[in-house]
Scaffold this active site. Structure first.
Site, PDB file in Angstrom:
ATOM      1  CG  ASP A  77       8.952 -10.550  14.925  1.00  0.00           C
ATOM      2  OD1 ASP A  77       7.741 -10.520  14.697  1.00  0.00           O
ATOM      3  OD2 ASP A  77       9.483 -11.330  15.751  1.00  0.00           O
ATOM      4  CB  ALA A 230      11.955 -16.495  17.663  1.00  0.00           C
TER       5      ALA A 230
END
Length: 282
Positions: A77, A230
């Protein structure tokens, strides 16, 4: 990533990407996905790799993925450099993101194209970003700056970007931000509709935490096939740990405390998988 997101795009659902940083996070993400029969993307940001270790985290995720039957994508990511990408590919990542969105349009194309050439040669898919997804990463969970219209993804530039780079999926900026918001975000859904009409590859939404269920559902209706979560996952895990420690303030055994965090995280993961429509797809 490509095969997972292609099915999501065809059948109008989104696959969740959950960021992990240790064994307990990876366990609860992958095992919950298995229970719900959902494909899942396990994402590692460079700050999480720095914390958990590249070799260590890759081994944990690959080991857990080998114990389940649902597709598990191991994804980098927001990789900053080709070196980030190479290291992850060497350690078995099946997808990587190169984020050169803060560079000029031409430099973003050049950096992304370089990563695409390398990753595709290794059989690995690539995500890139065009436009600014605001907010903060790491230890600061706040949407601190207003996102201006000229920082959002331009649909025509998105088409040119995809054609020039050969990237497999594109993260678009439509007003979302990393971290928890301060105030109510304005999500430009019409912009997303136009981007989807011009770009035929899977589209990615960063900043899914706190965006709102109805808005997220509408982004899926308008073509988003991957949504990153997240901050909400970290917060849920933290609250579970806090509650577990409050129940017995003298308890210090990790085997007793950590399941509290996982239990709270599992509720959040289940809610997102159900909302995104990825349950019972495999």
């Amino acid at each position: 990533m490509k095969s997972v997101l292609s099915d999501a795009q065809k059948n109008k659902y989104a696959v969740p990407a959950f960021n992990v940083c240790n064994l307990e996070y990876a366990q609860v993400v992958i095992r919950t996905a298995e229970e719900l029969r959902s494909p899942v993307i396990v994402a590692l940001h460079p700050i999480e790799i720095a914390y958990g270790g590249l070799r260590e985290m890759a081994s944990i995720v690959k080991g857990l993925a080998g114990d389940v039957t649902v597709p598990v994508v191991l994804h980098l990511d927001h990789g900053d450099t080709l070196e980030d990408v190479v290291g992850c590919i060497v350690h078995g990542f099946t997808s990587v993101m190169i984020d050169a969105s803060k560079q000029s349009f031409a430099d973003n194309i050049a950096a992304t194209s370089e990563v695409v050439r390398f990753a595709h040669a290794a059989g690995v898919d690539v995500e890139a970003e065009l436009g600014l997804v605001g907010g903060a990463e790491g230890d600061q969970y706040a949407h601190k700056e207003q996102i201006m219209k000229d920082q959002l993804t331009d649909p025509d530039m998105a088409l040119e970007f995809v054609e020039e780079t050969g990237v497999d999926s594109l993260a678009v900026a439509i007003g979302t931000a990393h971290g928890f918001y301060r105030g109510t975000p304005h999500i430009d859904l019409e912009r997303l509709t136009v981007i989807r009409s011009k770009v035929d590859i899977p589209l990615v939404l960063h900043g899914g935490s706190g965006t709102g269920d109805e808005v997220l559902k509408e982004t899926i209706n308008r073509g988003i096939t991957k949504i990153n979560i997240a901050t909400e996952l970290k917060y849920a895990f933290h609250q579970g740990l806090v509650n577990a420690m409050k129940e017995d303030e003298e308890e210090f055994e990790p085997r007793v405390i950590m399941p509290g965090g996982q239990s709270s995280a599992k509720e959040l993961i289940t809610q997102k998988i159900t909302l995104f429509g990825s349950a019972n797809r495999v």
